[in-house]
Design a protein around this motif. Structure first.
Motif, PDB file in Angstrom:
ATOM      1  N   UNK A 161       0.851  -1.189   0.000  1.00 12.73           N
ATOM      2  CA  UNK A 161       0.000   0.000   0.000  1.00 12.73           C
ATOM      3  C   UNK A 161       0.882   1.232   0.000  1.00 12.73           C
ATOM      4  N   UNK A 162       0.266   2.385   0.129  1.00 15.88           N
ATOM      5  CA  UNK A 162       1.010   3.642   0.168  1.00 15.88           C
ATOM      6  C   UNK A 162       1.584   3.944   1.548  1.00 15.88           C
ATOM      7  N   UNK A 163       1.292   3.104   2.536  1.00 16.60           N
ATOM      8  CA  UNK A 163       1.850   3.303   3.872  1.00 16.60           C
ATOM      9  C   UNK A 163       3.349   3.014   3.858  1.00 16.60           C
ATOM     10  N   UNK A 164       4.115   3.854   4.554  1.00 20.46           N
ATOM     11  CA  UNK A 164       5.568   3.724   4.609  1.00 20.46           C
ATOM     12  C   UNK A 164       5.955   3.130   5.960  1.00 20.46           C
ATOM     13  N   UNK A 165       6.725   2.029   5.933  1.00 24.43           N
ATOM     14  CA  UNK A 165       7.166   1.382   7.164  1.00 24.43           C
ATOM     15  C   UNK A 165       8.678   1.240   7.172  1.00 24.43           C
ATOM     16  N   UNK A 166       9.259   1.357   8.357  1.00 27.23           N
ATOM     17  CA  UNK A 166      10.652   0.953   8.517  1.00 27.23           C
ATOM     18  C   UNK A 166      10.693  -0.569   8.469  1.00 27.23           C
ATOM     19  N   UNK A 167      11.897  -1.134   8.376  1.00 25.63           N
ATOM     20  CA  UNK A 167      12.017  -2.594   8.327  1.00 25.63           C
ATOM     21  C   UNK A 167      11.414  -3.223   9.575  1.00 25.63           C
ATOM     22  N   UNK A 168      11.651  -2.601  10.729  1.00 25.58           N
ATOM     23  CA  UNK A 168      11.109  -3.129  11.989  1.00 25.58           C
ATOM     24  C   UNK A 168       9.585  -3.024  12.014  1.00 25.58           C
ATOM     25  N   UNK A 169       9.071  -1.887  11.572  1.00 26.88           N
ATOM     26  CA  UNK A 169       7.616  -1.706  11.539  1.00 26.88           C
ATOM     27  C   UNK A 169       6.964  -2.675  10.559  1.00 26.88           C
ATOM     28  N   UNK A 170       7.602  -2.899   9.421  1.00 27.84           N
ATOM     29  CA  UNK A 170       7.062  -3.819   8.431  1.00 27.84           C
ATOM     30  C   UNK A 170       6.990  -5.232   8.975  1.00 27.84           C
ATOM     31  N   UNK A 171       8.048  -5.650   9.676  1.00 27.20           N
ATOM     32  CA  UNK A 171       8.072  -6.995  10.257  1.00 27.20           C
ATOM     33  C   UNK A 171       6.962  -7.159  11.285  1.00 27.20           C
ATOM     34  N   UNK A 172       6.781  -6.140  12.144  1.00 25.31           N
ATOM     35  CA  UNK A 172       5.731  -6.206  13.164  1.00 25.31           C
ATOM     36  C   UNK A 172       4.346  -6.192  12.523  1.00 25.31           C
TER      37      UNK A 172
END
Length: 280
Positions: A161-172
């Motif tokens: 999606x258009x949401x931006x995550x850090x690697x840690x946020x994406x994993x969570x």
């Protein structure tokens, strides 16, 4: 005969549902009292050609998913919903199936949030409806079909999606998606569509297999603030609140910004620009 009856009933409902009742805004020169085929098809996420064939009895045996999408778009009563299911050769979903029905009370709530980006998901993470501000913010949903509307599939297999995550946020976030899906599968062990979703995710995503087999039940509360990378406006930091409708097992996602903030201005601009592109 049942297919013809389905088509006739569908046409009758379409002719008697006003655009305003379906959540559409139309100009003053409109002559048709009911919904146009293109309008209903867009609301239900099917092609206008397929809707035409359904109404004319040339398309037979619409899936339960298509019937549900049509009943949701038409905002029919419970009795009319059950009638359409029966005419299509299906039994209306029971308690052993993930609910996808949006009741009138929830629909009225959505209508009152017409200026706020809002989407409704079922317990399996399937996107049921999204209003125009949500589409303007996160992108149009008309092209999404079937499994593409599932959040886990979109983020673990699809384009995200258009949401931006850090690697840690994406994993969570991925852990949370799979944990929520596992809990839903435990609540609805007889739902065949849900079982099929899990099978397809296992076949397409090693990351899903890893998380599913880990058995994690919960990853704790995720951050409510999200950064959206809008193609015309740029980065927008928003609060994303999830409202759970317990009796119907639905999730309402609403995106807001602090009034008067730069992000509020960017959100308003994204809605204006995105809404214009949706109607062009």
């Amino acid at each position: 005969m049942a297919d013809t009856d389905f088509g006739h009933t569908l046409r009758r409902l379409r002719d008697h549902v006003s655009p305003a009742a379906a959540g559409l805004t139309v100009g003053p020169r409109r002559r048709a009292a009911g919904l146009r085929r293109e309008e209903l098809a867009g609301l239900a996420g099917i092609s206008a050609d397929y809707l035409t064939r359904l109404e004319q009895g040339r398309a037979t045996s619409p899936s339960a998913q298509v019937v549900e999408a049509l009943t949701r778009a038409l905002r029919v009563s419970d009795a009319e919903r059950e009638l359409l299911y029966r005419l299509a050769g299906h039994a209306a979903p029971g308690a052993d199936v993930v609910p996808s029905r949006i009741p009138p009370s929830v629909q009225r709530l959505l209508d009152r949030l017409a200026d706020t980006p809002v989407a409704v998901l079922d317990a399996a993470g399937n996107l049921l409806v999204a209003n125009r501000p949500h589409e303007a913010l996160m992108g149009p949903i008309d092209g999404m079909r079937g499994i593409e509307r599932n959040t886990a599939w979109r983020h673990l297999v699809g384009s995200g999606s258009r949401a931006v995550h850090s690697a840690q946020e994406q994993a969570a976030f991925e852990e949370s998606l799979v944990a929520d899906l596992r809990m839903t599968a435990a609540r609805y062990p007889l739902d065949r569509q849900l079982q099929q979703l899990v099978r397809e995710l296992r076949a397409a995503s090693p990351r899903f297999v890893e998380l599913w087999d880990s058995g994690t039940a919960s990853v704790g509360e995720l951050a409510r603030r999200k950064v959206i990378d809008h193609p015309d406006v740029g980065l927008i930091t928003l609060d994303c609140d999830t409202l759970v409708v317990g009796s119907d097992d639905l999730r309402i996602l609403a995106y807001t910004a602090v009034p008067g903030s730069v992000d509020a201005e960017r959100l308003a601009l994204a809605i204006v620009v995105g809404t214009q592109s949706l109607v062009e």
